[in-house]
Design a protein around this motif. Structure first.
Motif, PDB file in Angstrom:
ATOM      1  N   ASP A 199       0.111  28.190  -1.172  1.00 19.23           N
ATOM      2  CA  ASP A 199      -0.695  28.881  -0.166  1.00 19.23           C
ATOM      3  C   ASP A 199      -0.225  28.586   1.254  1.00 19.23           C
ATOM      4  O   ASP A 199      -0.139  29.485   2.087  1.00 19.23           O
ATOM      5  CB  ASP A 199      -2.168  28.519  -0.310  1.00 19.23           C
ATOM      6  CG  ASP A 199      -2.767  29.062  -1.602  1.00 19.23           C
ATOM      7  OD1 ASP A 199      -2.218  30.043  -2.148  1.00 19.23           O
ATOM      8  OD2 ASP A 199      -3.778  28.504  -2.061  1.00 19.23           O
TER       9      ASP A 199
ATOM     10  N   ASN B  67      -1.438  34.274   2.164  1.00 23.02           N
ATOM     11  CA  ASN B  67      -2.340  34.855   1.162  1.00 23.02           C
ATOM     12  C   ASN B  67      -2.026  36.296   0.792  1.00 23.02           C
ATOM     13  O   ASN B  67      -2.539  36.796  -0.196  1.00 23.02           O
ATOM     14  CB  ASN B  67      -3.784  34.779   1.661  1.00 23.02           C
ATOM     15  CG  ASN B  67      -4.244  33.345   1.795  1.00 23.02           C
ATOM     16  OD1 ASN B  67      -4.069  32.545   0.897  1.00 23.02           O
ATOM     17  ND2 ASN B  67      -4.828  33.020   2.945  1.00 23.02           N
TER      18      ASN B  67
ATOM     19  N   TRP C  83      -0.664  39.719  -6.745  1.00 20.57           N
ATOM     20  CA  TRP C  83      -0.884  38.279  -6.898  1.00 20.57           C
ATOM     21  C   TRP C  83      -0.198  37.851  -8.184  1.00 20.57           C
ATOM     22  O   TRP C  83       0.054  38.673  -9.063  1.00 20.57           O
ATOM     23  CB  TRP C  83      -2.377  37.914  -6.875  1.00 20.57           C
ATOM     24  CG  TRP C  83      -3.219  38.510  -7.963  1.00 20.57           C
ATOM     25  CD1 TRP C  83      -3.803  39.751  -7.962  1.00 20.57           C
ATOM     26  CD2 TRP C  83      -3.584  37.911  -9.208  1.00 20.57           C
ATOM     27  NE1 TRP C  83      -4.495  39.960  -9.123  1.00 20.57           N
ATOM     28  CE2 TRP C  83      -4.391  38.841  -9.911  1.00 20.57           C
ATOM     29  CE3 TRP C  83      -3.308  36.683  -9.799  1.00 20.57           C
ATOM     30  CZ2 TRP C  83      -4.906  38.571 -11.173  1.00 20.57           C
ATOM     31  CZ3 TRP C  83      -3.835  36.418 -11.052  1.00 20.57           C
ATOM     32  CH2 TRP C  83      -4.622  37.362 -11.714  1.00 20.57           C
TER      33      TRP C  83
END
Length: 110
Positions: free
Chosen positions: A12, A17, A77
């Motif tokens: 992260d 993000n 993601w």
């Protein structure tokens, strides 16, 4: 002694993000330092808007899970995304691997 290549990087903090998929390419198996015709997996190239739009290619072994977006990019993601350091061509580089990739679905109601 702990080696630099043994370090685990914070995903992260390193990439942000938001990941935008821009390209998907096959990754071939190598034998005796020579590329074979066998596809071992795919590289999913993402740009990172929070990191000055730098690119990162994430390797996922096995079959193709997503195609290159028709519209230029798709927010995604990854499952089990891992960053690692490796030595190549006289310098250290950052690599990435994961076990899956998924599109981010827009769930906002208009």
């Amino acid at each position: 002694m702990l080696k630099l290549t043994d370090l685990k990087l914070s995903v992260d903090e390193s990439i942000g993000n938001t990941l935008l998929l821009v390209d998907v390419t096959p990754k071939y198996e190598y034998r005796d330092n020579a590329r074979t015709d066998k596809i071992a997996g795919y590289g999913y190239t993402v740009v990172m808007p929070e990191k000055s739009f730098e690119k990162l290619t994430v390797k996922i072994d096995g079959r193709k899970l997503m195609d290159t977006p028709d519209d230029g990019y798709q927010q995604v993601w990854f499952d089990n995304l891992e960053l690692y350091i490796y030595w190549a061509r006289g310098q250290y580089s950052v690599g990435a691997r994961a076990t899956g990739i998924h599109p981010v679905l827009d769930t906002t109601l208009e």
